[in-house]
Design a protein around this motif. Structure first.
Motif, PDB file in Angstrom:
ATOM      1  N   MET A   1      46.155  47.483  41.940  1.00  0.00           N
ATOM      2  CA  MET A   1      45.355  48.406  42.726  1.00  0.00           C
ATOM      3  C   MET A   1      45.872  48.485  44.163  1.00  0.00           C
ATOM      4  O   MET A   1      45.964  49.554  44.722  1.00  0.00           O
ATOM      5  CB  MET A   1      43.885  47.958  42.683  1.00  0.00           C
ATOM      6  CG  MET A   1      42.964  48.864  43.416  1.00  0.00           C
ATOM      7  SD  MET A   1      42.880  50.421  42.546  1.00  0.00           S
ATOM      8  CE  MET A   1      41.655  51.235  43.464  1.00  0.00           C
ATOM      9  N   VAL A   2      46.192  47.367  44.730  1.00  0.00           N
ATOM     10  CA  VAL A   2      46.693  47.344  46.099  1.00  0.00           C
ATOM     11  C   VAL A   2      48.041  48.055  46.192  1.00  0.00           C
ATOM     12  O   VAL A   2      48.325  48.742  47.169  1.00  0.00           O
ATOM     13  CB  VAL A   2      46.792  45.891  46.615  1.00  0.00           C
ATOM     14  CG1 VAL A   2      47.383  45.851  48.006  1.00  0.00           C
ATOM     15  CG2 VAL A   2      45.435  45.219  46.580  1.00  0.00           C
ATOM     16  N   ASN A   3      48.868  47.921  45.159  1.00  0.00           N
ATOM     17  CA  ASN A   3      50.176  48.583  45.173  1.00  0.00           C
ATOM     18  C   ASN A   3      50.036  50.104  45.172  1.00  0.00           C
ATOM     19  O   ASN A   3      50.838  50.798  45.796  1.00  0.00           O
ATOM     20  CB  ASN A   3      51.007  48.143  43.972  1.00  0.00           C
ATOM     21  CG  ASN A   3      51.458  46.708  44.100  1.00  0.00           C
ATOM     22  OD1 ASN A   3      51.531  46.179  45.200  1.00  0.00           O
ATOM     23  ND2 ASN A   3      51.739  46.077  42.972  1.00  0.00           N
ATOM     24  N   ILE A   4      49.042  50.635  44.467  1.00  0.00           N
ATOM     25  CA  ILE A   4      48.825  52.084  44.423  1.00  0.00           C
ATOM     26  C   ILE A   4      48.411  52.586  45.802  1.00  0.00           C
ATOM     27  O   ILE A   4      48.917  53.607  46.284  1.00  0.00           O
ATOM     28  CB  ILE A   4      47.766  52.437  43.354  1.00  0.00           C
ATOM     29  CG1 ILE A   4      48.309  52.117  41.967  1.00  0.00           C
ATOM     30  CG2 ILE A   4      47.384  53.909  43.457  1.00  0.00           C
ATOM     31  CD1 ILE A   4      47.298  52.251  40.867  1.00  0.00           C
ATOM     32  N   ILE A   5      47.509  51.880  46.460  1.00  0.00           N
ATOM     33  CA  ILE A   5      47.077  52.268  47.802  1.00  0.00           C
ATOM     34  C   ILE A   5      48.248  52.210  48.776  1.00  0.00           C
ATOM     35  O   ILE A   5      48.434  53.109  49.608  1.00  0.00           O
ATOM     36  CB  ILE A   5      45.909  51.370  48.269  1.00  0.00           C
ATOM     37  CG1 ILE A   5      44.692  51.620  47.385  1.00  0.00           C
ATOM     38  CG2 ILE A   5      45.572  51.628  49.730  1.00  0.00           C
ATOM     39  CD1 ILE A   5      43.566  50.644  47.598  1.00  0.00           C
ATOM     40  N   HIS A   6      49.049  51.202  48.662  1.00  0.00           N
ATOM     41  CA  HIS A   6      50.225  51.067  49.529  1.00  0.00           C
ATOM     42  C   HIS A   6      51.225  52.195  49.271  1.00  0.00           C
ATOM     43  O   HIS A   6      51.802  52.755  50.218  1.00  0.00           O
ATOM     44  CB  HIS A   6      50.878  49.694  49.292  1.00  0.00           C
ATOM     45  CG  HIS A   6      52.047  49.424  50.177  1.00  0.00           C
ATOM     46  ND1 HIS A   6      51.932  49.277  51.535  1.00  0.00           N
ATOM     47  CD2 HIS A   6      53.371  49.301  49.890  1.00  0.00           C
ATOM     48  CE1 HIS A   6      53.130  49.061  52.042  1.00  0.00           C
ATOM     49  NE2 HIS A   6      54.022  49.074  51.066  1.00  0.00           N
TER      50      HIS A   6
END
Length: 58
Positions: A1-6
């Protein structure tokens, strides 16, 4: 999830270009539909149509 936001935060311009293109294409087609209502009703383009011609402009 954090990778998508990044990813979205780093490459937001790449995502906005196709969205802007599609929105512009949609509004262009809607404008063409509205202008087609007045086709052959303008005094500027009013003339006798040729035998195989259905409209003056397309």
């Amino acid at each position: 999830m954090v990778n998508i936001i990044h990813l979205v935060r780093d490459h937001w311009a790449v995502a906005l270009f196709p969205i802007g293109f599609l929105v512009g294409w949609y509004f262009d087609n809607k404008n063409d539909e509205n202008l087609a209502i007045f086709r052959n009703k303008s005094k500027l383009f009013q003339r006798e149509l040729k035998p195989n011609e259905d409209t003056v402009w397309k």
